[in-house]
Write a protein that holds these residues in place. Structure first.
Motif, PDB file in Angstrom:
ATOM      1  N   LEU A 202       0.815  -1.212   0.000  1.00 48.29           N
ATOM      2  CA  LEU A 202       0.000   0.000   0.000  1.00 48.29           C
ATOM      3  C   LEU A 202       0.848   1.261   0.000  1.00 48.29           C
ATOM      4  CD1 LEU A 202      -2.957  -0.867   2.418  1.00 48.29           C
ATOM      5  CD2 LEU A 202      -3.060  -0.537  -0.057  1.00 48.29           C
ATOM      6  N   GLN A 203       2.041   1.193   0.550  1.00 44.59           N
ATOM      7  CA  GLN A 203       2.916   2.359   0.562  1.00 44.59           C
ATOM      8  C   GLN A 203       3.325   2.776  -0.841  1.00 44.59           C
ATOM      9  OE1 GLN A 203       6.201   1.351   3.120  1.00 44.59           O
ATOM     10  NE2 GLN A 203       4.942   1.212   4.958  1.00 44.59           N
ATOM     11  N   HIS A 204       3.299   1.832  -1.778  1.00 41.55           N
ATOM     12  CA  HIS A 204       3.698   2.121  -3.159  1.00 41.55           C
ATOM     13  C   HIS A 204       2.501   2.079  -4.118  1.00 41.55           C
ATOM     14  CE1 HIS A 204       7.770   1.557  -1.629  1.00 41.55           C
ATOM     15  NE2 HIS A 204       7.400   0.380  -1.166  1.00 41.55           N
ATOM     16  N   GLN A 205       1.308   2.056  -3.560  1.00 41.05           N
ATOM     17  CA  GLN A 205       0.107   1.973  -4.379  1.00 41.05           C
ATOM     18  C   GLN A 205      -0.434   3.376  -4.655  1.00 41.05           C
ATOM     19  OE1 GLN A 205      -2.094   0.907  -6.815  1.00 41.05           O
ATOM     20  NE2 GLN A 205      -1.736  -1.039  -5.729  1.00 41.05           N
ATOM     21  N   HIS A 206      -0.566   3.740  -5.951  1.00 41.83           N
ATOM     22  CA  HIS A 206      -1.044   5.063  -6.332  1.00 41.83           C
ATOM     23  C   HIS A 206      -2.369   4.996  -7.090  1.00 41.83           C
ATOM     24  CE1 HIS A 206       2.817   6.816  -5.143  1.00 41.83           C
ATOM     25  NE2 HIS A 206       3.393   5.810  -5.775  1.00 41.83           N
ATOM     26  N   ASP A 207      -2.919   3.812  -7.206  1.00 44.65           N
ATOM     27  CA  ASP A 207      -4.162   3.615  -7.951  1.00 44.65           C
ATOM     28  C   ASP A 207      -5.342   3.702  -6.980  1.00 44.65           C
ATOM     29  OD1 ASP A 207      -6.238   2.883  -9.561  1.00 44.65           O
ATOM     30  OD2 ASP A 207      -5.334   1.033 -10.293  1.00 44.65           O
ATOM     31  N   VAL A 208      -6.039   4.832  -7.016  1.00 44.53           N
ATOM     32  CA  VAL A 208      -7.129   5.052  -6.059  1.00 44.53           C
ATOM     33  C   VAL A 208      -8.273   4.070  -6.283  1.00 44.53           C
ATOM     34  CG1 VAL A 208      -8.171   6.842  -7.513  1.00 44.53           C
ATOM     35  CG2 VAL A 208      -8.640   6.811  -5.056  1.00 44.53           C
ATOM     36  N   LEU A 209      -8.552   3.703  -7.543  1.00 44.11           N
ATOM     37  CA  LEU A 209      -9.623   2.747  -7.812  1.00 44.11           C
ATOM     38  C   LEU A 209      -9.250   1.347  -7.342  1.00 44.11           C
ATOM     39  CD1 LEU A 209     -10.951   3.788 -11.341  1.00 44.11           C
ATOM     40  CD2 LEU A 209     -11.899   4.302  -9.092  1.00 44.11           C
ATOM     41  N   CYS A 210      -7.970   1.011  -7.410  1.00 44.00           N
ATOM     42  CA  CYS A 210      -7.514  -0.287  -6.908  1.00 44.00           C
ATOM     43  C   CYS A 210      -7.794  -0.402  -5.415  1.00 44.00           C
ATOM     44  CB  CYS A 210      -6.022  -0.459  -7.195  1.00 44.00           C
ATOM     45  SG  CYS A 210      -5.292  -1.938  -6.455  1.00 44.00           S
ATOM     46  N   VAL A 211      -7.483   0.650  -4.663  1.00 47.69           N
ATOM     47  CA  VAL A 211      -7.722   0.622  -3.215  1.00 47.69           C
ATOM     48  C   VAL A 211      -9.213   0.549  -2.924  1.00 47.69           C
ATOM     49  CG1 VAL A 211      -7.359   1.851  -1.042  1.00 47.69           C
ATOM     50  CG2 VAL A 211      -5.585   1.891  -2.809  1.00 47.69           C
ATOM     51  N   LEU A 212     -10.014   1.280  -3.692  1.00 46.41           N
ATOM     52  CA  LEU A 212     -11.465   1.232  -3.496  1.00 46.41           C
ATOM     53  C   LEU A 212     -12.017  -0.154  -3.807  1.00 46.41           C
ATOM     54  CD1 LEU A 212     -13.903   2.862  -2.663  1.00 46.41           C
ATOM     55  CD2 LEU A 212     -14.148   3.633  -5.022  1.00 46.41           C
ATOM     56  N   TRP A 245      -8.694   2.113   4.191  1.00 45.86           N
ATOM     57  CA  TRP A 245      -9.392   3.392   4.162  1.00 45.86           C
ATOM     58  C   TRP A 245      -8.457   4.591   4.266  1.00 45.86           C
ATOM     59  CZ3 TRP A 245     -13.459   5.779   2.546  1.00 45.86           C
ATOM     60  CH2 TRP A 245     -14.630   5.062   2.303  1.00 45.86           C
ATOM     61  N   PRO A 246      -7.493   4.612   5.188  1.00 46.25           N
ATOM     62  CA  PRO A 246      -6.565   5.758   5.218  1.00 46.25           C
ATOM     63  C   PRO A 246      -5.796   5.936   3.918  1.00 46.25           C
ATOM     64  CG  PRO A 246      -6.441   4.540   7.272  1.00 46.25           C
ATOM     65  CD  PRO A 246      -7.278   3.716   6.346  1.00 46.25           C
ATOM     66  N   ARG A 247      -5.381   4.817   3.286  1.00 42.87           N
ATOM     67  CA  ARG A 247      -4.661   4.940   2.029  1.00 42.87           C
ATOM     68  C   ARG A 247      -5.573   5.488   0.935  1.00 42.87           C
ATOM     69  NH1 ARG A 247       0.067   6.394   0.240  1.00 42.87           N
ATOM     70  NH2 ARG A 247       0.483   5.625  -1.864  1.00 42.87           N
ATOM     71  N   PHE A 248      -6.833   5.054   0.922  1.00 43.42           N
ATOM     72  CA  PHE A 248      -7.777   5.578  -0.056  1.00 43.42           C
ATOM     73  C   PHE A 248      -7.953   7.087   0.122  1.00 43.42           C
ATOM     74  CE2 PHE A 248     -12.166   6.890  -0.961  1.00 43.42           C
ATOM     75  CZ  PHE A 248     -12.191   6.692  -2.330  1.00 43.42           C
ATOM     76  N   LYS A 249      -8.066   7.534   1.354  1.00 41.19           N
ATOM     77  CA  LYS A 249      -8.253   8.965   1.608  1.00 41.19           C
ATOM     78  C   LYS A 249      -7.020   9.761   1.197  1.00 41.19           C
ATOM     79  CE  LYS A 249     -11.703   8.479   5.261  1.00 41.19           C
ATOM     80  NZ  LYS A 249     -12.040   8.726   6.685  1.00 41.19           N
ATOM     81  N   VAL A 250      -5.835   9.192   1.425  1.00 43.90           N
ATOM     82  CA  VAL A 250      -4.602   9.868   0.997  1.00 43.90           C
ATOM     83  C   VAL A 250      -4.590  10.030  -0.521  1.00 43.90           C
ATOM     84  CG1 VAL A 250      -2.100   9.597   0.780  1.00 43.90           C
ATOM     85  CG2 VAL A 250      -3.200   9.200   2.979  1.00 43.90           C
ATOM     86  N   LEU A 251      -4.901   8.959  -1.245  1.00 37.39           N
ATOM     87  CA  LEU A 251      -4.890   9.019  -2.708  1.00 37.39           C
ATOM     88  C   LEU A 251      -6.011   9.907  -3.239  1.00 37.39           C
ATOM     89  CD1 LEU A 251      -4.113   5.279  -3.588  1.00 37.39           C
ATOM     90  CD2 LEU A 251      -2.542   7.235  -3.508  1.00 37.39           C
ATOM     91  N   ASP A 299     -23.834   2.153   6.084  1.00 38.21           N
ATOM     92  CA  ASP A 299     -22.941   1.016   6.345  1.00 38.21           C
ATOM     93  C   ASP A 299     -21.702   1.499   7.078  1.00 38.21           C
ATOM     94  OD1 ASP A 299     -21.359  -1.197   6.367  1.00 38.21           O
ATOM     95  OD2 ASP A 299     -21.570  -1.669   4.243  1.00 38.21           O
ATOM     96  N   SER A 300     -21.562   1.100   8.342  1.00 38.96           N
ATOM     97  CA  SER A 300     -20.440   1.586   9.160  1.00 38.96           C
ATOM     98  C   SER A 300     -19.120   0.978   8.727  1.00 38.96           C
ATOM     99  CB  SER A 300     -20.695   1.259  10.640  1.00 38.96           C
ATOM    100  OG  SER A 300     -20.832  -0.143  10.831  1.00 38.96           O
ATOM    101  N   VAL A 301     -19.155  -0.210   8.113  1.00 38.41           N
ATOM    102  CA  VAL A 301     -17.916  -0.850   7.676  1.00 38.41           C
ATOM    103  C   VAL A 301     -17.369  -0.166   6.438  1.00 38.41           C
ATOM    104  CG1 VAL A 301     -16.899  -2.999   6.852  1.00 38.41           C
ATOM    105  CG2 VAL A 301     -18.560  -3.052   8.704  1.00 38.41           C
ATOM    106  N   PHE A 302     -18.226   0.049   5.466  1.00 41.33           N
ATOM    107  CA  PHE A 302     -17.777   0.651   4.212  1.00 41.33           C
ATOM    108  C   PHE A 302     -17.676   2.172   4.293  1.00 41.33           C
ATOM    109  CE2 PHE A 302     -17.792   1.610  -0.319  1.00 41.33           C
ATOM    110  CZ  PHE A 302     -16.943   0.633  -0.779  1.00 41.33           C
ATOM    111  N   LYS A 303     -18.337   2.794   5.275  1.00 41.29           N
ATOM    112  CA  LYS A 303     -18.298   4.237   5.482  1.00 41.29           C
ATOM    113  C   LYS A 303     -18.765   4.990   4.235  1.00 41.29           C
ATOM    114  CE  LYS A 303     -14.375   3.788   8.658  1.00 41.29           C
ATOM    115  NZ  LYS A 303     -13.001   4.231   8.968  1.00 41.29           N
ATOM    116  N   ALA A 304     -19.897   4.551   3.710  1.00 41.61           N
ATOM    117  CA  ALA A 304     -20.395   5.120   2.466  1.00 41.61           C
ATOM    118  C   ALA A 304     -20.756   6.596   2.620  1.00 41.61           C
ATOM    119  CB  ALA A 304     -21.609   4.331   1.989  1.00 41.61           C
TER     120      ALA A 304
END
Length: 333
Positions: A202-212, A245-251, A299-304
């Motif tokens: 995840l530290q080297h992941q820049h694809d926001v859709l991949c994380v989602l 989730w934190p990585r998604f928010k960063v991207l 949905d509290s898990v997905f935080k929609a």
């Protein structure tokens, strides 16, 4: 089961005890008769520890090998320069004349690759959500066929193997050992292999859709385990969610920062046409909303609900950027 039978036989030879008929199918308590000697408790502890040690090493080793093999076939979809607010290659000669032309001689503006909006489209990547029940990829066969995969496919296959193995091992531990603690001790190092590797990737992941997509897959795995009524990976899946989730928010914030005030000059083109920024945003928003279509906003898990707020902020920034770009046209007609 073969491992348990081998361990039982070995312990019997060492302790000189007699195994009862059908002992393998019975819980470990009372399996042995020792002619009056109190060896049963000691043998039970030794057998338990031996089983945990051997199975833990075997499963962790196989999973580590599987991970390494699959990650050799990763094909990244997006890189650090694939952002919404990047100048189009076709419009690198942005605002002509005066100071802007002089500045362009000394600046190294980052430009998008052709069809950059494809990076923000789901396309066939969405199919990974419908492949949860399919068998895991066999690495050497896929490599022989020259196949390459985006990282979310690797995530799906590794967790398919992990979830199925954990389910069967948990039920076996409850049936044979009558102790949930055996599974926790045994499977701790196994999930640590996957969790540690994901943290590094995840530290080297820049694809926001991949994380989602991985967030969606993690939610589907949770639902699958709930359907099976096997709660053994609940804590692990929670930790994975807290990684993703934190990585998604960063991207996501990187995408929003790319359209900050001041970059409109590099995005502007005198041509009266749909801008690259608009095409990329449309593809990105459509992909995000597609992935959210089946989820409840509470949905509290997905935080929609939090996700929709992020999209609204992004749209406000895009709208302001397009307004500033429209004001740059000399011909107001």
């Amino acid at each position: 089961m073969h491992l348990v039978c081998s361990l039982l036989y070995t312990v019997e030879q060492v302790a000189g005890c007699q195994r009862l008929p059908h002992a393998v199918s019975m819980p470990h308590q009372g399996v042995y008769q020792t002619d009056g000697y109190p060896f049963c408790a000691l043998l039970s502890v030794q057998l338990r520890n031996e089983y945990i040690g051997i199975m833990s090493k075997v499963l962790a080793g196989h999973l580590r090998t599987y991970l390494v093999s699959l990650e050799k076939m990763v094909s990244p979809v997006a890189g650090p320069t694939d952002v919404l607010g990047v100048a189009d290659t076709s419009s690198s000669n942005v605002v002509t004349g005066g100071v802007n032309t002089m500045m362009s001689l000394f600046s190294k503006a980052v430009t998008s690759r052709p069809n950059a909006e494809k990076v923000f489209e789901l396309g066939d990547r969405l199919n990974v959500l419908s492949q949860l029940d399919k068998p895991a990829i066999i690495p050497h066969m896929a490599d022989f066929e020259g196949k390459r995969f985006p990282y979310e496919v690797i995530f799906r296959n590794v967790h398919k193997l992990l979830v199925d193995t954990a389910s069967s091992e948990f039920l076996f531990c409850l049936d044979f050992w009558e102790d949930e603690g055996v599974f926790k001790e045994l499977f701790g190092p196994v999930v640590a292999v996957v969790e540690g590797d994901l943290t590094e990737q995840l530290q080297h992941q820049h694809d926001v859709l991949c994380v989602l997509l991985m967030i969606r897959l993690n939610a589907e795995h949770r639902a699958l385990m709930l359907k099976r009524r096997v709660p053994c990976l609940d804590d692990y899946l929670d930790r994975i969610n807290l990684l993703l989730w934190p990585r998604f928010k960063v991207l996501f914030d990187v995408q929003a920062a790319s359209i900050r005030p001041g970059v409109e000059r590099s995005l502007f083109s005198n041509a009266v046409e749909v801008t690259g920024l608009t095409r990329r945003y449309a593809a990105f928003a459509a992909s995000c909303l597609t992935l959210m279509a089946d989820h409840n906003a509470d949905d509290s898990v997905f935080k929609a609900s939090s996700f929709y707020e992020m999209l609204e902020r992004l749209w406000a920034a895009i709208f302001d950027m397009l307004l500033r770009m429209s004001n740059m046209f000399k011909d107001r007609r």
